[in-house]
Design an enzyme around this catalytic site. Structure first.
Site, PDB file in Angstrom:
ATOM      1  N   ASP A  67       1.018  -0.880   0.067  1.00 31.55           N
ATOM      2  CA  ASP A  67       0.023  -0.102   0.066  1.00 31.55           C
ATOM      3  C   ASP A  67       0.917   1.144  -0.002  1.00 31.55           C
ATOM      4  O   ASP A  67       2.059   1.260   0.125  1.00 31.55           O
ATOM      5  CB  ASP A  67      -1.004   0.027   1.217  1.00 31.55           C
ATOM      6  N   ASN A 136      -8.238  -3.444  14.594  1.00 25.30           N
ATOM      7  CA  ASN A 136      -9.611  -3.646  13.868  1.00 25.30           C
ATOM      8  C   ASN A 136      -9.771  -4.600  13.039  1.00 25.30           C
ATOM      9  O   ASN A 136     -10.901  -4.846  12.364  1.00 25.30           O
ATOM     10  CB  ASN A 136     -10.200  -2.414  13.522  1.00 25.30           C
ATOM     11  N   HIS A 138      -7.880  -5.022  10.204  1.00 27.72           N
ATOM     12  CA  HIS A 138      -7.834  -4.633   8.824  1.00 27.72           C
ATOM     13  C   HIS A 138      -6.351  -5.284   8.359  1.00 27.72           C
ATOM     14  O   HIS A 138      -5.708  -5.750   9.031  1.00 27.72           O
ATOM     15  CB  HIS A 138      -7.703  -3.043   8.495  1.00 27.72           C
ATOM     16  N   GLU A 143      -9.965  -1.613   5.328  1.00 25.77           N
ATOM     17  CA  GLU A 143     -10.486  -1.465   6.867  1.00 25.77           C
ATOM     18  C   GLU A 143     -11.894  -2.154   6.700  1.00 25.77           C
ATOM     19  O   GLU A 143     -12.318  -2.579   5.831  1.00 25.77           O
ATOM     20  CB  GLU A 143     -10.712   0.120   6.975  1.00 25.77           C
TER      21      GLU A 143
END
Ligand code: PGA
Length: 270
Positions: A67, A136, A138, A143
């Protein structure tokens, strides 16, 4: 899925480096996908160590970055391109032309993302995609709520990520709000996915990814559908797993399973 539980972070990095080294031994031109973040730092140190001892040759390796922040040049100290150069590539003999990265300042974002996917296909796909996991759930910048079949694309960063990044930038206008990320669909097409996690603050997301339902709310749970997904985690990150005794047992039993002769009692061996 295979779950490997090591005592501590150092064990996670050593085991992961060994898995990568082994995977590279079986391919003449291995293709690896690399993440950023805190978790892979120790792994990259181990890989540099292996390289210095002649245990892994990066000259034949092709790399894809996972990314990138939109708006940052590759030379910006907060860019993921900079991170990878600074923590791994500059210390090994990888060829610059074999390092592919998402460009934080692409002319045409959609076209750039499409051509990144095409490049992955052209080199025969990613052999080992290395990943971290967010608190979380991800993976990369996918996300919660990201489509499980998403491809490389533009994503809006969470408010928490934008806030957390503020101290690293000289002024607020510079703080990225967007990123480019491989999609979950892109990631699960890798032949092997190797996810590293360490620390208590990852215990819940790890447990939900491995033992919870497959759901876009926990993007890492998509790895349950992958035939060769390996989680290498420390005791703290494993603490929320219901079946952790089985994972330990399976790991200890693996060597025997791989070599049938080892499970034949010695006296029956000729
Ligand atoms: P970390 O990030 O390694 O810095 O915890 C992992 C991730 O967010 O994917």
């Amino acid at each position: 899925m295979e779950v490997i539980i090591k005592n501590d972070y150092d064990g996670v990095c050593t085991e992961s480096a060994a898995i990568i080294q082994e995977a590279c031994r079986h391919k003449s031109s291995p293709v690896l996908g690399f993440p950023t973040g805190k978790t892979p730092l120790g792994l990259y140190e181990k890989l540099i160590g292996f390289y210095n001892q002649g245990g892994i040759d990066f000259a034949s390796i092709t790399a894809f970055n996972l990314d990138e922040y939109v708006g940052l040049e590759a030379s910006h100290p907060q860019s993921f391109a900079y991170y990878m150069d600074n923590h791994l590539f500059r210390y090994v003999n990888i060829k610059r032309e074999n390092v592919f990265r998402l460009n934080g300042q692409p002319g045409n974002i959609e076209e750039h993302c499409r051509s990144y996917e095409k490049k992955i296909q052209e080199v025969g796909g990613i052999d080992v995609q290395i990943l971290g996991i967010g608190k979380n759930g991800h993976i990369a910048f996918n996300e919660p709520g990201s489509s499980l079949s998403s491809r490389t694309r533009l994503k809006i960063l969470t408010r928490e990520t934008v806030e957390a990044n503020k101290p690293f930038f000289l002024n607020e206008r510079e703080v990225p709000r967007f990123c480019l990320t491989m999609g979950i669909g892109t990631i699960v097409e890798a032949k092997m996915v190797l996810l590293l996690a360490a620390g208590k603050d990852k215990a819940e997301s790890v447990a939900r990814a491995i033992e919870g339902p497959v759901t876009a709310s926990i993007p890492a749970s998509a790895l349950q559908l992958h035939a060769r997904a390996i989680f290498v985690i420390d005791e703290a990150a494993a603490s929320g797993l219901t079946n952790r005794d089985y994972y330990r047992w399976a790991y200890e039993s693996k060597d025997r399973a791989l070599d049938p002769l080892k499970i034949i009692p010695t006296k029956l061996k000729k």
